[in-house]
Motif scaffolding. Structure first.
Motif, PDB file in Angstrom:
ATOM      1  N   ARG A  90      40.645  39.958  37.126  1.00  0.00           N
ATOM      2  CA  ARG A  90      39.734  40.584  38.100  1.00  0.00           C
ATOM      3  C   ARG A  90      38.296  40.648  37.628  1.00  0.00           C
ATOM      4  O   ARG A  90      37.525  41.505  38.065  1.00  0.00           O
ATOM      5  CB  ARG A  90      40.243  41.977  38.481  1.00  0.00           C
ATOM      6  CG  ARG A  90      41.616  41.924  39.142  1.00  0.00           C
ATOM      7  CD  ARG A  90      42.113  43.302  39.551  1.00  0.00           C
ATOM      8  NE  ARG A  90      43.496  43.238  39.997  1.00  0.00           N
ATOM      9  CZ  ARG A  90      44.238  44.303  40.299  1.00  0.00           C
ATOM     10  NH1 ARG A  90      43.711  45.514  40.185  1.00  0.00           N
ATOM     11  NH2 ARG A  90      45.474  44.163  40.689  1.00  0.00           N
ATOM     12  N   PRO A 148      36.845  37.664  41.710  1.00  0.00           N
ATOM     13  CA  PRO A 148      37.747  38.180  42.750  1.00  0.00           C
ATOM     14  C   PRO A 148      39.198  37.767  42.496  1.00  0.00           C
ATOM     15  O   PRO A 148      39.467  36.655  42.032  1.00  0.00           O
ATOM     16  CB  PRO A 148      37.192  37.540  44.031  1.00  0.00           C
ATOM     17  CG  PRO A 148      35.722  37.389  43.750  1.00  0.00           C
ATOM     18  CD  PRO A 148      35.644  37.032  42.284  1.00  0.00           C
ATOM     19  N   SER A 149      40.132  38.642  42.800  1.00  0.00           N
ATOM     20  CA  SER A 149      41.529  38.461  42.399  1.00  0.00           C
ATOM     21  C   SER A 149      42.175  37.216  43.001  1.00  0.00           C
ATOM     22  O   SER A 149      43.152  36.700  42.439  1.00  0.00           O
ATOM     23  CB  SER A 149      42.345  39.697  42.790  1.00  0.00           C
ATOM     24  OG  SER A 149      42.275  39.908  44.185  1.00  0.00           O
TER      25      SER A 149
END
Length: 479
Positions: free
Chosen positions: A306, A309-310
């Motif tokens: 993270r 962005p995941s």
């Protein structure tokens, strides 16, 4: 193991390095001393690799440099290194499209009498890489294995042709320190660019069985194949062209890719040059696939933890390939290609040589920082490693890499082919870009520490990131 080794070895691409990179760099850098430069850099990287491989036995993460720096020096520096790695590998990978398009269009014009713009060929390769990037790693490696095997056999034949037809006699002048003269910095940068890929094995460690043996074998075997093929082939070609004629010939033939293939055609026949050009384009394509996979896995590692962005941490269900990271790299490559097409910039000088060598400089920064990280990591806990791999080798590598880094930065204009005193934005833009993304990485890591301690604590932990995130959350609940 063979799959992982292929990704480390594919970047060797001796025809791409000598037939394209060195053949052009003879003129732009102005030196014949590349055989010696290759050996010096290989020795430094081999010393570095003892600590690098030792660290891989204790840390498994698709973002190898990023993870090692995070756990050795600190998480903010790790994130900075990760963004530098993303930029460097993108520059390296995208630069290859310029060389591929240039040589593929030459082949089509000469053999098929088709006038195809370089960028059309580049876009075809871009599409192939995009497709292979979402397939299983072993599918990619089978393609790379065939291409690399054919290339190494043919390069050996070319070496015999060159040595059998010297301009005057077989001379060792390219092996002397005088041959490097004042161009040591740019020559070392070009040499280091050629070795990029040797460090790829830990990136694939999570997908390998018996990772410890696989990483060590792939790393040292890759270095050995690279240094032998680069040094011998660049020496053989210089001997055949004539060591006193190499630089003027490369400068005169800059727009056609340098004197390597014209000399091969003259001394070995048109069949040799034709075969060499074909395998050159396939080796460039193979290297593009290899660099694409490395870049995609760095993005995956950052998404899983993270830092990015995941969704970057997602893999394709059928293949296990880092789907989002692969698409991310593909889109960036397309945008850069479109920019070069619209601007009409030179595919060899501006796209291949500038971006490729600048990407290599970025990897040099990462290798130096990782060498420091190895020292600090094992200083806290030896973890059963001997003094050579955890201390002596990393210290020697750090000193040598620091000196090479200083030479490269001091001669960066010469590296890009500019005469001393020449003003051009590229001379400061590329080094500045690395500094900017590093600062952004440090700031973002510190921001994460303030706004999301759980994600910050997971930085650099790879597959253990989610566990660390839960432990950090539970500790916060207790407090």
């Amino acid at each position: 193991m063979p799959s992982v080794i292929m990704f480390a070895l594919t970047a060797a691409a001796p025809l791409m390095v000598v037939g394209a990179l060195v053949s052009s760099a003879w003129g732009w850098v102005g030196t014949t001393g590349f055989p010696l430069a290759f050996v010096i850099i290989a020795v430094i990287l081999a010393v570095f690799s003892f600590g690098y491989v030792a660290m891989s036995r204790h840390i498994t993460n698709a973002g190898a440099f990023y993870s090692y720096i995070s756990q050795g020096i600190g998480k903010p520096f790790g994130v900075a290194g990760a963004l530098v790695a993303l930029l460097a590998y993108n520059l390296l990978q995208i630069g290859l499209y310029g060389a591929f398009g240039f040589y593929a269009s030459l082949i089509l014009a000469d053999k098929a009498h088709l006038d195809v713009q370089w960028w059309v060929c580049s876009l075809v390769l871009w599409l192939i890489v995009a497709i292979l990037g979402v397939l299983r790693v072993d599918v990619n490696s089978k393609v790379l294995m065939v291409l690399l095997g054919a290339e190494l056999i043919v390069v050996t034949i070319f070496d015999v042709i060159f040595f059998s037809h010297p301009d005057t006699s077989v001379t060792f002048q390219p092996w002397t320190f005088d041959s490097l003269k004042d161009a040591a910095g740019p020559a070392f940068a070009v040499a280091l660019t050629a070795f990029v890929g040797f460090e790829a094995a830990p990136v694939f460690a999570e997908e390998a069985r018996g990772k410890s043996r696989t990483v060590a074998t792939a790393t040292f075997l890759g270095l050995a194949v690279m240094v032998v093929s680069y040094a011998v082939t660049s020496w053989a070609a210089a001997v055949s062209i004539g060591v006193d004629k190499v630089v003027p010939a490369a400068q005169a033939q800059a727009e056609t890719g340098g004197p390597f293939f014209p000399t091969l055609a003259e001394k070995g026949g048109s069949w040799a040059a034709d075969l060499g050009l074909i395998l050159l384009t396939t080796s460039i394509a193979a290297a593009a696939v290899s660099y694409h996979n490395t870049t995609a896995r760095y993005a995956f590692a950052l998404g899983r933890e993270r830092v990015l962005p995941s969704f970057f941490g997602r893999t394709r269900a059928r293949s296990g390939a880092p789907m989002s990271g692969s698409v991310f790299q593909t889109v960036i490559a397309l945008l850069v290609l479109v920019l070069f097409i619209v601007k009409g910039w030179d595919p060899m000088l501006n796209l291949f040589f500038w971006l490729g060598t600048s990407g290599g400089v970025g990897v040099l920064f990462l290798v130096l920082t990782t060498s420091v990280a190895v020292i600090l990591y094992f200083a806290r806990d030896a973890r059963g490693e001997g003094p050579w791999s955890r201390l002596i080798a990393p210290i020697l590598a750090t000193i040598a890499l620091g000196y090479v880094c200083w030479l490269v930065i001091d001669n960066f204009g010469g590296l890009l082919g500019f005469q001393p005193g020449t003003e051009n934005a590229a001379v400061w833009a590329f080094p500045t870009a690395y500094g900017v993304v590093a600062v952004i990485g440090i700031i973002w890591a510190l921001a994460l520490r303030s706004i999301n301690r759980q994600d910050y604590d997971a930085i650099g932990l790879g597959a253990r990131a989610n566990t660390a995130r839960i432990e950090s959350y539970e500790a916060a609940e207790v407090r």
